[in-house]
Scaffold this motif. Sequence first.
Motif, PDB file in Angstrom:
ATOM      1  N   THR A  56       0.850  -1.185   0.000  1.00  0.00           N
ATOM      2  CA  THR A  56       0.000   0.000   0.000  1.00  0.00           C
ATOM      3  C   THR A  56       0.887   1.237   0.000  1.00  0.00           C
ATOM      4  N   GLY A  61      -3.478   4.476   3.174  1.00  0.00           N
ATOM      5  CA  GLY A  61      -3.725   3.073   2.829  1.00  0.00           C
ATOM      6  C   GLY A  61      -3.368   2.102   3.944  1.00  0.00           C
ATOM      7  N   PHE A  78       4.535  -0.650   3.000  1.00  0.00           N
ATOM      8  CA  PHE A  78       3.938   0.564   2.451  1.00  0.00           C
ATOM      9  C   PHE A  78       4.990   1.416   1.756  1.00  0.00           C
ATOM     10  N   ASP A 124      -5.537  -0.072  -1.393  1.00  0.00           N
ATOM     11  CA  ASP A 124      -5.557   1.361  -1.064  1.00  0.00           C
ATOM     12  C   ASP A 124      -6.953   1.753  -0.596  1.00  0.00           C
ATOM     13  N   ASP A 125      -7.018   2.937   0.021  1.00  0.00           N
ATOM     14  CA  ASP A 125      -8.313   3.388   0.550  1.00  0.00           C
ATOM     15  C   ASP A 125      -9.238   3.879  -0.552  1.00  0.00           C
ATOM     16  N   ALA A 132      -2.112   6.740  -7.880  1.00  0.00           N
ATOM     17  CA  ALA A 132      -1.469   6.073  -6.744  1.00  0.00           C
ATOM     18  C   ALA A 132      -1.275   4.586  -7.058  1.00  0.00           C
ATOM     19  N   LEU A 133      -2.325   3.949  -7.606  1.00  0.00           N
ATOM     20  CA  LEU A 133      -2.204   2.520  -7.920  1.00  0.00           C
ATOM     21  C   LEU A 133      -1.213   2.286  -9.057  1.00  0.00           C
ATOM     22  N   VAL A 152      -9.519  -2.120  -3.388  1.00  0.00           N
ATOM     23  CA  VAL A 152      -9.730  -0.733  -3.007  1.00  0.00           C
ATOM     24  C   VAL A 152     -10.965  -0.670  -2.121  1.00  0.00           C
TER      25      VAL A 152
END
Length: 196
Positions: A56, A61, A78, A124-125, A132-133, A152
Amino acid sequence: MELLEDRIRQDGVVKDDGVLKVDSFLNHQLDIELLDACGEEFKRLFGDALITKILTIEASGIGIACGVARCFGVPVVFAKKAQSINLDGDAYVTRIQSYTHGRIFDVIVSKKYIGPEDHILIIDDFLANGCALDGLIDICQHAGASIEGIGVAIEKGFQPGGRSLRERGFRLESLAIIEGMDPETGAVEFRSRIKP
Ligand code: 5GP
């Protein structure tokens, strides 16, 4: 996931810049029971895959990734936001455009913690445009690790990241997919899903 959708309806705050604030349970104060329930749901969704690590990105995340890691019995790694001064040959580096802050920053993962032997579940959140991904995918690819799936918590389905990742063939599962949000009324509309 009904529990998460209900919580978003109850405690999510819709901002007028396309941002949903979930600080009271996911992004600042953490509801650990909810995170554990999310972890169990991801275990149900990806339980057939061999997973050796959860990957993450800091900071938001990490909470959800820990809930998932506990269910799979594997560590969380992370990606850290890096000062360029820290960059040396011992880390994979990628560049990410921040959705919420609008700026570009480097993130790093030490070569000690991800390698070609790993089977990664990326968590991830939020998913919005997918930057981000994309950065986390880039790190896995540099490491030669296999990406088994992407999970997600909240996908904003009216933004392009989810469709693009699915079109590229990634196994992407989102626990709640938002179709639309109204900052005037605070209403959040979810994509309907087939119940398991
Ligand atoms: P993307 O890179 O897909 O455009 O955006 C995802 C990242 O931006 C997530 O890691 C998350 O931290 C942040 N983000 C994107 N949209 C939202 C949002 O509506 N609310 C919150 N709290 N974070 C978001």
